[in-house]
Design a protein around this motif. Sequence first.
Motif, PDB file in Angstrom:
ATOM      1  N   GLU A   1       0.831  -1.208   0.000  1.00 15.07           N
ATOM      2  CA  GLU A   1       0.000   0.000   0.000  1.00 15.07           C
ATOM      3  C   GLU A   1       0.860   1.250   0.000  1.00 15.07           C
ATOM      4  OE1 GLU A   1      -2.991   2.645   2.790  1.00 15.07           O
ATOM      5  OE2 GLU A   1      -2.211   0.760   3.562  1.00 15.07           O
ATOM      6  N   GLU A   2       1.897   1.279   0.831  1.00 15.90           N
ATOM      7  CA  GLU A   2       2.761   2.455   0.906  1.00 15.90           C
ATOM      8  C   GLU A   2       3.465   2.707  -0.425  1.00 15.90           C
ATOM      9  OE1 GLU A   2       5.424   2.158   4.202  1.00 15.90           O
ATOM     10  OE2 GLU A   2       3.818   1.910   5.677  1.00 15.90           O
ATOM     11  N   ALA A   3       3.898   1.633  -1.082  1.00 22.20           N
ATOM     12  CA  ALA A   3       4.562   1.775  -2.379  1.00 22.20           C
ATOM     13  C   ALA A   3       3.602   2.345  -3.417  1.00 22.20           C
ATOM     14  CB  ALA A   3       5.102   0.429  -2.841  1.00 22.20           C
ATOM     15  N   LYS A   4       2.384   1.837  -3.448  1.00 21.53           N
ATOM     16  CA  LYS A   4       1.395   2.320  -4.417  1.00 21.53           C
ATOM     17  C   LYS A   4       1.046   3.779  -4.152  1.00 21.53           C
ATOM     18  CE  LYS A   4      -3.010   1.353  -4.101  1.00 21.53           C
ATOM     19  NZ  LYS A   4      -4.349   0.696  -4.125  1.00 21.53           N
ATOM     20  N   LYS A   5       0.825   4.123  -2.892  1.00 22.98           N
ATOM     21  CA  LYS A   5       0.464   5.503  -2.547  1.00 22.98           C
ATOM     22  C   LYS A   5       1.600   6.461  -2.893  1.00 22.98           C
ATOM     23  CE  LYS A   5      -3.579   4.760  -0.442  1.00 22.98           C
ATOM     24  NZ  LYS A   5      -4.855   5.349  -0.904  1.00 22.98           N
ATOM     25  N   PHE A   6       2.835   6.035  -2.672  1.00 22.67           N
ATOM     26  CA  PHE A   6       3.995   6.868  -3.012  1.00 22.67           C
ATOM     27  C   PHE A   6       4.015   7.136  -4.511  1.00 22.67           C
ATOM     28  CE2 PHE A   6       8.313   7.499  -4.492  1.00 22.67           C
ATOM     29  CZ  PHE A   6       8.817   8.420  -3.593  1.00 22.67           C
TER      30      PHE A   6
ATOM     31  N   LYS B   1      -1.725  -0.984  -9.879  1.00 21.82           N
ATOM     32  CA  LYS B   1      -2.192  -2.302  -9.445  1.00 21.82           C
ATOM     33  C   LYS B   1      -1.065  -3.315  -9.528  1.00 21.82           C
ATOM     34  CE  LYS B   1      -5.854  -5.716 -10.215  1.00 21.82           C
ATOM     35  NZ  LYS B   1      -7.044  -6.081 -11.042  1.00 21.82           N
ATOM     36  N   ALA B   2      -0.247  -3.229 -10.606  1.00 23.00           N
ATOM     37  CA  ALA B   2       0.882  -4.145 -10.755  1.00 23.00           C
ATOM     38  C   ALA B   2       1.908  -3.930  -9.650  1.00 23.00           C
ATOM     39  CB  ALA B   2       1.537  -3.950 -12.122  1.00 23.00           C
ATOM     40  N   ILE B   3       2.124  -2.680  -9.265  1.00 24.82           N
ATOM     41  CA  ILE B   3       3.040  -2.388  -8.156  1.00 24.82           C
ATOM     42  C   ILE B   3       2.568  -3.093  -6.891  1.00 24.82           C
ATOM     43  CG2 ILE B   3       3.888  -0.565  -6.612  1.00 24.82           C
ATOM     44  CD1 ILE B   3       3.742   1.338  -9.035  1.00 24.82           C
ATOM     45  N   GLU B   4       1.292  -2.920  -6.572  1.00 23.29           N
ATOM     46  CA  GLU B   4       0.732  -3.491  -5.346  1.00 23.29           C
ATOM     47  C   GLU B   4       0.749  -5.011  -5.366  1.00 23.29           C
ATOM     48  OE1 GLU B   4      -2.991  -2.310  -2.494  1.00 23.29           O
ATOM     49  OE2 GLU B   4      -3.404  -2.496  -4.634  1.00 23.29           O
ATOM     50  N   LYS B   5       0.258  -5.610  -6.455  1.00 22.62           N
ATOM     51  CA  LYS B   5       0.138  -7.065  -6.530  1.00 22.62           C
ATOM     52  C   LYS B   5       1.501  -7.757  -6.585  1.00 22.62           C
ATOM     53  CE  LYS B   5      -4.322  -7.269  -6.469  1.00 22.62           C
ATOM     54  NZ  LYS B   5      -5.024  -7.848  -5.286  1.00 22.62           N
ATOM     55  N   SER B   6       2.463  -7.157  -7.286  1.00 21.61           N
ATOM     56  CA  SER B   6       3.791  -7.766  -7.395  1.00 21.61           C
ATOM     57  C   SER B   6       4.502  -7.792  -6.046  1.00 21.61           C
ATOM     58  CB  SER B   6       4.646  -7.015  -8.420  1.00 21.61           C
ATOM     59  OG  SER B   6       4.915  -5.695  -7.982  1.00 21.61           O
ATOM     60  N   ILE B   7       4.342  -6.720  -5.275  1.00 16.77           N
ATOM     61  CA  ILE B   7       4.969  -6.664  -3.947  1.00 16.77           C
ATOM     62  C   ILE B   7       4.333  -7.692  -3.018  1.00 16.77           C
ATOM     63  CG2 ILE B   7       5.305  -5.229  -1.891  1.00 16.77           C
ATOM     64  CD1 ILE B   7       5.543  -2.819  -3.770  1.00 16.77           C
ATOM     65  N   GLU B   8       3.009  -7.778  -3.042  1.00 14.27           N
ATOM     66  CA  GLU B   8       2.320  -8.765  -2.203  1.00 14.27           C
ATOM     67  C   GLU B   8       2.764 -10.181  -2.544  1.00 14.27           C
ATOM     68  OE1 GLU B   8      -1.853  -6.246  -1.496  1.00 14.27           O
ATOM     69  OE2 GLU B   8      -1.769  -7.896  -2.958  1.00 14.27           O
ATOM     70  N   TYR B   9       2.882 -10.461  -3.858  1.00 17.60           N
ATOM     71  CA  TYR B   9       3.318 -11.805  -4.270  1.00 17.60           C
ATOM     72  C   TYR B   9       4.757 -12.076  -3.854  1.00 17.60           C
ATOM     73  CZ  TYR B   9       4.790 -15.705  -7.172  1.00 17.60           C
ATOM     74  OH  TYR B   9       5.308 -16.905  -7.600  1.00 17.60           O
ATOM     75  N   GLU B  10       5.636 -11.090  -4.080  1.00 14.28           N
ATOM     76  CA  GLU B  10       7.054 -11.302  -3.805  1.00 14.28           C
ATOM     77  C   GLU B  10       7.328 -11.447  -2.310  1.00 14.28           C
ATOM     78  OE1 GLU B  10      10.982 -12.039  -4.763  1.00 14.28           O
ATOM     79  OE2 GLU B  10       9.155 -12.060  -5.981  1.00 14.28           O
ATOM     80  N   ILE B  11       6.604 -10.701  -1.480  1.00 13.07           N
ATOM     81  CA  ILE B  11       6.746 -10.861  -0.025  1.00 13.07           C
ATOM     82  C   ILE B  11       6.359 -12.277   0.380  1.00 13.07           C
ATOM     83  CG2 ILE B  11       5.764 -10.177   2.201  1.00 13.07           C
ATOM     84  CD1 ILE B  11       5.607  -7.311   1.139  1.00 13.07           C
ATOM     85  N   LYS B  12       5.269 -12.765  -0.175  1.00 15.90           N
ATOM     86  CA  LYS B  12       4.818 -14.130   0.122  1.00 15.90           C
ATOM     87  C   LYS B  12       5.833 -15.161  -0.356  1.00 15.90           C
ATOM     88  CE  LYS B  12       1.005 -17.348  -0.811  1.00 15.90           C
ATOM     89  NZ  LYS B  12      -0.268 -17.554  -1.558  1.00 15.90           N
ATOM     90  N   ARG B  13       6.394 -14.970  -1.559  1.00 11.84           N
ATOM     91  CA  ARG B  13       7.370 -15.908  -2.121  1.00 11.84           C
ATOM     92  C   ARG B  13       8.632 -15.976  -1.264  1.00 11.84           C
ATOM     93  NH1 ARG B  13      11.907 -16.390  -5.233  1.00 11.84           N
ATOM     94  NH2 ARG B  13      12.306 -14.147  -5.038  1.00 11.84           N
ATOM     95  N   GLN B  14       9.164 -14.798  -0.911  1.00 12.55           N
ATOM     96  CA  GLN B  14      10.388 -14.778  -0.111  1.00 12.55           C
ATOM     97  C   GLN B  14      10.150 -15.339   1.290  1.00 12.55           C
ATOM     98  OE1 GLN B  14      12.684 -11.142  -0.132  1.00 12.55           O
ATOM     99  NE2 GLN B  14      12.148 -10.665  -2.267  1.00 12.55           N
ATOM    100  N   LYS B  15       8.987 -15.037   1.853  1.00 11.42           N
ATOM    101  CA  LYS B  15       8.662 -15.532   3.194  1.00 11.42           C
ATOM    102  C   LYS B  15       8.625 -17.050   3.224  1.00 11.42           C
ATOM    103  CE  LYS B  15       5.354 -14.787   6.950  1.00 11.42           C
ATOM    104  NZ  LYS B  15       4.074 -14.113   7.350  1.00 11.42           N
ATOM    105  N   GLU B  16       8.059 -17.651   2.191  1.00 11.27           N
ATOM    106  CA  GLU B  16       7.992 -19.117   2.110  1.00 11.27           C
ATOM    107  C   GLU B  16       9.384 -19.727   2.000  1.00 11.27           C
ATOM    108  OE1 GLU B  16       5.429 -19.901  -1.166  1.00 11.27           O
ATOM    109  OE2 GLU B  16       3.581 -19.501  -0.043  1.00 11.27           O
TER     110      GLU B  16
END
Length: 375
Positions: free
Chosen positions: A143-148, A198-213
Amino acid sequence: MFCSCKNDPEEKEPNKNICPVCLGHPGALPTINRSAIEKIILAGLALNCKIKNYSRFDRKSYFYPDLPKGYQISQFDFPICKDGYLDVHLDDGTIKRIRINRIHMEEDTARLIHEGSSTLVDFNRSSVPLMELVTEPDINSAEEAKKFAQELQLILKYNDISGANMEKGQMRCEVNISLSDTEKLGTKVEIKNLNSFKAIEKSIEYEIKRQKEIIEKGGKVKQETRGWYDDKQITMDQREKEDAFEYRYFPDPDLPPLNISDEEIEKIKKRLVELPEQKRKRFKEEYNLDDKSIEFYINEPSLADYFEKVISELDCWKKHKNCEKDSIKVCSNYIITDLQAIIKNDPDFISIDERITPENFAELISMLENKTQKL
């Protein structure tokens, strides 16, 4: 950036706006675009940056098909703008300050067009001025990245620095993500191909999940560059990430250093217009509008101007300089709902004033307030 070729993102014919400079022909000498330098200074001032009196261009050496010279003219250790910040409004009502490390100027690369097993190169975009902004690692969520990015786009548009249209490639975003449960940053992964908020938001959410796993399974995140694939909603590896020293930066011998005087900076500063955050505060103080209405006007500056013209025409405003809040609210509501609907549904729409002048709109609001007219 370094030649006189036309900068036209609408150009459909490939390799039309080109010359020996942007094609990297031997012996072709670059010349610095003064207007581009003034615009990056304007952007730096709008983003609370320190404008450096001394700056220079460097050669960033690497090989890729979209880079005809074998190097890109960029800036390394002497960028034009340093140490700025941008405050963004989050959905929970808080304001997050995101620090800006630097803003530097460089030339854009050519555009690669992939067709089956072949790749074509369109040099129309080659050497177009490209302003690159780098934040500090202050962003903690998608969210912060998208708002920025959204607030940055508004600032660039307000000051006519760029059209900042992401669909046309006038504004692009690359995000660096690293996960860590300590103050020390984790391994950095860069994501490219982000051409929408939208791509900024969704890509960050996916990448955080990928790295966390990966981390939870005891694995190690690899430093690399990944691309975002909108159709699959995933990131995929593209190449291992190079460190800065591998680019072999050195001063460009064909370009003189920039010596920017304080007088020139002050002259450019006078071109700054009212910024989005300044308008938010003013609309709240002067018109007492709700936050949702204010954000509408922030994103629709032409309607914001029209709204203020209408308010200035209202009889009570002219007479007492203190128009009733109900009148302002009624005026705003009709602009946001009915007038906006008329504009959107009219394929031949040119300007609001041609439909109804601010004077006539103010008269309509007065009639509604006096209950002499119903809609």
